[in-house]
Write a protein that holds these residues in place. Structure first.
Motif, short mmCIF file in Angstrom:
data_model
loop_
_atom_site.label_atom_id
_atom_site.label_comp_id
_atom_site.label_asym_id
_atom_site.label_seq_id
_atom_site.Cartn_x
_atom_site.Cartn_y
_atom_site.Cartn_z
N PHE A 1 0.82 -1.21 0.00
CA PHE A 1 0.00 0.00 0.00
C PHE A 1 0.86 1.27 0.00
CE2 PHE A 1 -2.42 -3.20 2.40
CZ PHE A 1 -3.66 -3.16 1.77
N ALA A 2 0.25 2.36 -0.48
CA ALA A 2 0.76 3.71 -0.27
C ALA A 2 -0.46 4.62 -0.16
CB ALA A 2 1.66 4.16 -1.41
N PHE A 3 -0.32 5.73 0.57
CA PHE A 3 -1.44 6.63 0.81
C PHE A 3 -1.08 8.05 0.39
CE2 PHE A 3 -1.76 3.10 3.71
CZ PHE A 3 -3.10 2.73 3.61
N HIS A 4 -2.01 8.69 -0.31
CA HIS A 4 -1.78 10.07 -0.71
C HIS A 4 -1.73 10.94 0.53
CE1 HIS A 4 -2.27 13.96 -2.66
NE2 HIS A 4 -1.99 13.38 -3.81
N PRO A 5 -0.79 11.90 0.63
CA PRO A 5 -0.63 12.68 1.86
C PRO A 5 -1.77 13.66 2.15
CG PRO A 5 0.84 13.49 0.15
CD PRO A 5 0.26 12.21 -0.37
N THR A 6 -2.54 14.07 1.14
CA THR A 6 -3.59 15.06 1.38
C THR A 6 -4.96 14.62 0.87
OG1 THR A 6 -3.05 16.22 -0.69
CG2 THR A 6 -1.97 16.99 1.33
N LEU A 7 -5.01 13.68 -0.03
CA LEU A 7 -6.29 13.21 -0.57
C LEU A 7 -6.69 11.88 0.07
CD1 LEU A 7 -5.69 13.88 -4.39
CD2 LEU A 7 -6.98 15.30 -2.79
N PRO A 8 -8.00 11.58 0.16
CA PRO A 8 -8.45 10.30 0.74
C PRO A 8 -8.31 9.17 -0.29
CG PRO A 8 -10.36 11.58 0.06
CD PRO A 8 -9.16 12.46 -0.19
N ILE A 9 -7.07 8.88 -0.65
CA ILE A 9 -6.80 7.92 -1.71
C ILE A 9 -5.74 6.92 -1.25
CG2 ILE A 9 -5.72 7.65 -3.99
CD1 ILE A 9 -7.25 10.07 -4.90
#
Length: 354
Positions: free
Chosen positions: A202-210
């Motif tokens: 996994f990776a998560f966008h730092p500002t978007l809920p993605i």
């Protein structure tokens, strides 16, 4: 990636995990000098078989390593903040076969471990960083469409969703993403991926809920939207990790996103490359470049975004390779390669230079 607050540092400590026998060197400690674009070996450690994944706490006082063996183990180490060397504290069973991933909860009160044999385990930590007695294990069920790779559940990673009370686990064998509550480890939801995709990391966008999920078997990255409860509930798109004209065998492996959310990186084993994506304002990534990893089988890589550095672990060619990130966000080879037997995990911490 862990950071020390303050001015930009020029020297970092790099811990690597590998596939190795218990009596062989499994964990290595390197010093990275960014100005000189150089990696130097500091220390090497035996006593743990197949330390295939590592995680370091935010205070940089403890390192945890899984031992990917039939009856899995996890080992806790104390980090000496003067020498950066590690000392074993204790070890415990992971309650599963072949653990291949370990992460810390958001408040760092427990470890989460994925066992490739098809289970995920939560182990509480003591205040001194040692592994506690309370352990909870959840078993996955099912299979997928690939007879040779998806005959049973294969949990491949488990991580907390940032700034939430939710934990997600990728199961390559069942093509599912399991969602757990981080307090009692209860299953909250299951999200199906495209059949035969094989979700891995996994990776998560730092500002978007993605949330981004690299999929090993289909060589793709799935882009999911997170709802108000931080649970993935809709698939926004799927992008390839390979050039359109590449038709040879490949398995996608690892992915990381830059701290500003502008670039996403993924590793390919077979094409032996780092794919670089420019991330649109919508969060959807668009491929812009492929960089050869100067070796074979890049299973894992570390992005030190603060220093614009990427370190690739080429498992199949026994090498650790240093890259710079240029102004376009693309990794470029520095000419620095370290010979290292079967490296499969890279973790970096900034050295405090007072």
């Amino acid at each position: 990636m862990n950071e020390i607050q303050g001015n930009k540092k020029n020297e970092w400590m790099i811990y690597t995990g590998s596939y190795a026998e218990k009596t062989s060197t499994g964990i290595h400690l390197f010093k990275l000098n960014v100005k000189e674009k150089k990696l130097d070996l500091v220390e090497k450690y035996t006593g743990i078989e197949n330390p295939s994944f590592l995680v370091i706490n935010k205070a940089q006082t403890h390192l945890y390593a899984v031992s990917e063996v039939e009856y899995g183990m996890v080992v806790s180490y104390a980090i000496n903040r003067q020498s950066e060397q590690i000392r074993e504290l204790n070890r415990k069973s992971t309650n599963g076969m072949a653990p291949c991933y370990v992460s810390l909860s958001e408040n760092e009160s427990c470890l989460y471990i994925s066992n490739y044999g098809g289970t995920v385990t939560r182990i509480e930590l003591q205040e001194d960083g040692t592994l506690g007695e309370h352990t909870t294990t959840n078993e996955h069920v099912g299979s997928g469409v690939w007879a040779d790779r998806q005959d049973a559940p294969h949990a491949h990673s488990i991580v907390p969703v940032p700034n939430s009370s939710v934990v997600v686990a990728a199961d390559l064998g069942t093509d599912k993403i399991y969602v757990y509550d981080d307090k009692d480890f209860a299953n909250l939801a299951k999200m199906s991926t495209i059949p035969g995709s094989g979700p891995r990391h996994f990776a998560f966008h730092p500002t978007l809920p993605i949330m981004y999920v690299i999929q090993e078997l289909s060589n793709t990255i799935a882009v999911f939207e997170l709802n108000d409860q931080h649970i993935p509930d809709s698939l926004l798109g799927v992008v390839t990790t390979l050039p359109d004209d590449y038709k040879e065998e490949n398995t996608a492996a690892d992915l990381h996103i830059s701290e500003d959310g502008q670039f996403l990186y993924a590793s390919n084993r077979g094409h032996d490359s780092i794919a670089t994506y420019k991330v649109a304002e919508s969060g959807i990534p668009e491929i812009i470049a492929f960089t050869h990893t100067e070796g074979k089988g890049p299973r894992n890589f570390e992005l030190i975004d603060e220093e614009k550095v990427l370190i690739a672990a080429n498992e199949q060619s026994d090498s650790l390779v240093l890259f710079e990130i240029n102004k376009e966000g693309i990794p470029t080879f520095t000419g620095n390669t370290i010979s290292l037997s079967k490296p499969v995990c890279v973790q970096a911490i900034a050295r405090n230079q007072e």
